[in-house]
Design a protein around this motif. Structure first.
Motif, short mmCIF file in Angstrom:
data_model
loop_
_atom_site.label_atom_id
_atom_site.label_comp_id
_atom_site.label_asym_id
_atom_site.label_seq_id
_atom_site.Cartn_x
_atom_site.Cartn_y
_atom_site.Cartn_z
N GLY A 34 2.94 18.79 -8.90
CA GLY A 34 4.17 19.05 -9.99
C GLY A 34 4.16 17.22 -10.01
O GLY A 34 3.48 16.38 -10.11
N GLY A 71 0.02 22.81 -10.95
CA GLY A 71 0.64 22.33 -11.29
C GLY A 71 1.26 20.77 -12.36
O GLY A 71 2.15 20.59 -12.73
N VAL A 73 0.62 17.73 -14.76
CA VAL A 73 0.03 17.05 -15.61
C VAL A 73 -1.02 15.49 -15.95
O VAL A 73 -0.29 14.75 -15.24
CB VAL A 73 0.63 17.26 -16.88
N HIS A 103 -3.08 20.65 -16.90
CA HIS A 103 -3.00 20.32 -18.18
C HIS A 103 -3.42 19.03 -18.12
O HIS A 103 -3.14 18.13 -17.38
CB HIS A 103 -1.91 20.79 -18.77
N HIS A 109 1.00 12.95 -26.51
CA HIS A 109 2.71 13.11 -25.91
C HIS A 109 2.84 11.74 -25.17
O HIS A 109 4.28 11.72 -25.29
CB HIS A 109 1.94 13.50 -24.25
N ILE A 132 5.46 12.87 -20.38
CA ILE A 132 5.00 13.70 -19.21
C ILE A 132 6.09 14.93 -19.67
O ILE A 132 5.12 16.63 -19.53
CB ILE A 132 6.71 13.58 -17.80
N TYR A 136 4.14 19.00 -21.00
CA TYR A 136 5.09 20.29 -20.52
C TYR A 136 5.53 21.46 -21.62
O TYR A 136 5.20 22.52 -21.31
CB TYR A 136 6.07 20.12 -19.29
N LYS A 139 2.19 22.45 -23.02
CA LYS A 139 1.72 23.80 -21.82
C LYS A 139 2.87 25.28 -21.79
O LYS A 139 1.86 25.79 -21.73
CB LYS A 139 1.69 23.17 -20.34
N VAL A 140 3.87 25.02 -21.90
CA VAL A 140 4.67 26.08 -22.22
C VAL A 140 4.33 26.91 -23.00
O VAL A 140 4.86 28.04 -23.55
CB VAL A 140 6.05 25.57 -21.26
N SER A 248 10.50 18.10 -16.99
CA SER A 248 9.83 19.02 -17.27
C SER A 248 9.41 19.45 -15.81
O SER A 248 8.43 20.05 -16.63
CB SER A 248 9.31 18.09 -18.58
N SER A 249 9.35 19.51 -15.01
CA SER A 249 8.73 19.91 -13.88
C SER A 249 9.62 20.31 -13.04
O SER A 249 10.93 20.15 -12.62
CB SER A 249 7.27 19.78 -12.73
N GLY A 259 2.44 25.17 -8.65
CA GLY A 259 1.99 24.45 -8.98
C GLY A 259 1.08 23.61 -8.09
O GLY A 259 0.22 23.07 -8.06
#
Ligand code: GDP
Ligand code: IMO
Ligand code: MG
Length: 437
Positions: A34, A71, A73, A103, A109, A132, A136, A139-140, A248-249, A259
């Motif tokens: 992660g 998992g 990034v 991802h 970002h 980060i 995420y 991703k979500v 965020s993980s 992950g």
């Protein structure tokens, strides 16, 4: 034991990299599960002193494969820069694998991370500004771009073109504020520049890209030894940390299963990594924080400055409530306690065994959901005598001064799980192993 998860039990920077470097000698596969290059994992070993951000800490063993799991990034240029650094030190990193499902962190970002922090003003989270959170979020929100897309230039360009108009609208309000920001916006949203930088990085990374799950599956099938390397710690977990002052993980073992692409039931052992005191980078409640000479002493002796950002870490006494909370969430089989040597020379040591709410006198033995409540809780300390002896050369439990053993035993009692490893220095050999299971 074939699969061990190494997980941060506090606010991050507990020494996970150091512990993984120590354990990876016996591992066939190390998996980061992660986070991204917000991590700073310092490894000091016979090859030198290394600051790793994305690359797993088992990279120094040529016979150990190191996987960046789905998992994680990944900021491709940052990963290439890290590979270049390691190449300079003589490591070709042929043993690095990258999951095709991971991802990407895009330049926009990073920009959004900075703009969001700006907008928060005094309520800044103190992120690492590495993009980060926004990565995420995408991703979500099902609009992220993955490593597998980067391997197909047309797909990558198409996904980038689809993403940019929305990003353009998001940053519109910030245009015209200052020249530097305007230039940053142009750079972070320029399709041509992004595509050429990312596709070039993609070419560099291509030989490392694999179906991560197939690698894990095969390793499990062959009974190989796997280490799961955590990023950050429980107190910054997206669900269980001090929201919103979190990442965020999910640093906890549940996040490791997701992950890494490894069934949760296959994790044999979870090793929590806890520092012998408390540190944090970034904002949010930190009940045992010290702003006095003891805090300065911890920062000075422990060299507590962020590996990724260089920010001075906030330092305080050991918080047994936070660690116990982490034990409950992560189910540690045992704990590796790091940086005991930093406490050498203190006359007395305080341990927060509970918190007290000054508003109503209530005693708290866990971490409240409400951050405003947590902000006002005061630590209830117990005091233990220090030891005025250098522990950095100790290599066995019995060699530690009695008060140091007493301190570790008290932490163990408060955590409710054994402390199996005690680290007395950053170097690989400076580790005391108490049990061998
Ligand atoms: P991580 O993010 O959890 O991997 O931890 P960091 O690498 O960010 O921070 C831990 C720091 O403490 C690094 O600089 C390590 O070299 C150092 N370190 C780890 N264990 C020990 C120890 O037992 N004693 C001392 N003095 N330093 C340690
Ligand atoms: P390792 O793996 C310490 C902190 C930031 C901020 C919060 C959110 O070395 O333990 P983010 O950039 O993730 O959105 O920031 O988390 N933070 C860390 N603190 N060590 C880290 O990594 C960190 N990664 C993020 O300071 O409070
Ligand atoms: Mg760190």
């Amino acid at each position: 034991m074939s699969v061990i998860a190494v997980v941060g039990a506090q606010w991050g920077d507990e020494g996970k990299g150091r512990v993984v470097d120590y354990l990876a000698d016996e591992a066939d596969l190390v998996i980061r599960y992660g986070g991204g290059n917000n991590a700073g994992h310092t490894v000091v070993n016979p090859h030198g002193h290394f600051k790793l951000h994305l690359i797993p800490s088992g990279i120094f063993y040529p016979g150990t494969r190191n996987l960046l799991g789905n998992g994680v990034v990944i900021h491709p240029p940052a990963l290439v820069a890290e590979l270049d650094e390691l190449a300079k030190a003589g490591f070709d990193c042929d043993n690095l694998l990258i999951s095709d499902r991971a991802h990407l962190v895009m330049p926009y970002h990073v920009l959004l991370d900075q703009l969001e922090e700006r907008e928060r003003g005094a309520k800044k989270l103190g992120t690492t500004s590495r993009g980060i959170g926004p990565a995420y979020v995408d991703k979500v929100a099902r609009r992220g771009i993955r490593i597998v897309d980067l391997m197909e230039p047309d797909v990558f360009r198409a996904r980038l073109d689809a993403a940019l108009p929305r990003i353009g609208r998001m940053v519109d309000a910030h245009r015209g504020a200052d020249d530097e920001l305007d230039a940053a916006i142009v750079q972070a949203t320029d399709a041509g520049q992004i595509a050429s930088a990312y596709l070039a990085a993609g070419e560099r990374l291509a030989s490392h890209v694999v179906d991560g799950q197939a690698v894990v599956d095969e390793a499990l099938e062959r009974g190989q030894r796997i280490l799961l390397e955590g990023q950050l710690g429980t107190m910054r977990d997206i669900d269980w940390g001090v929201y919103p002052y979190v990442t965020s993980s999910s640093p906890i073992p549940g996040g490791a299963s997701l992950g890494a692409g490894l069934p949760a039931v296959r994790i044999d052992r979870v090793l929590g990594v806890a520092k012998a005191y408390t540190t944090a980078v970034g904002a949010g409640p930190l009940p045992t924080e010290l702003t006095d000479a003891d805090g300065e002493a911890l920062r000075g002796r422990g060299v507590e400055y962020g590996t990724s950002t260089g920010r001075p870490r906030r330092c305080g006494w050991y918080d047994a409530v936070a660690v116990r909370f982490s034990v409950r969430l992560a189910g540690y089989s045992s704990i590796a306690l790091t940086k005991l040597d930093v406490l050498d020379g203190f006359d007395r040591l305080l341990i927060a065994r509970a918190y007290r709410d000054p508003a109503d006198g209530r005693e708290w033995s866990t971490v409240p959901a409400s951050t405003s409540v947590y902000e006002r809780l005061e630590p209830m300390y117990e005091e233990l005598p220090g030891w005025q002896t250098d522990t950095t050369a100790c290599r066995s439990w019995d060699a530690l001064p009695p008060n140091a053993r007493g301190y570790v035993e008290r932490l163990e009692e408060l955590a409710g799980v054994p402390i199996s490893h005690v680290s007395v220095g950053p170097e690989r050999a400076q580790m005391i192993v108490r049990t061998s299971d």
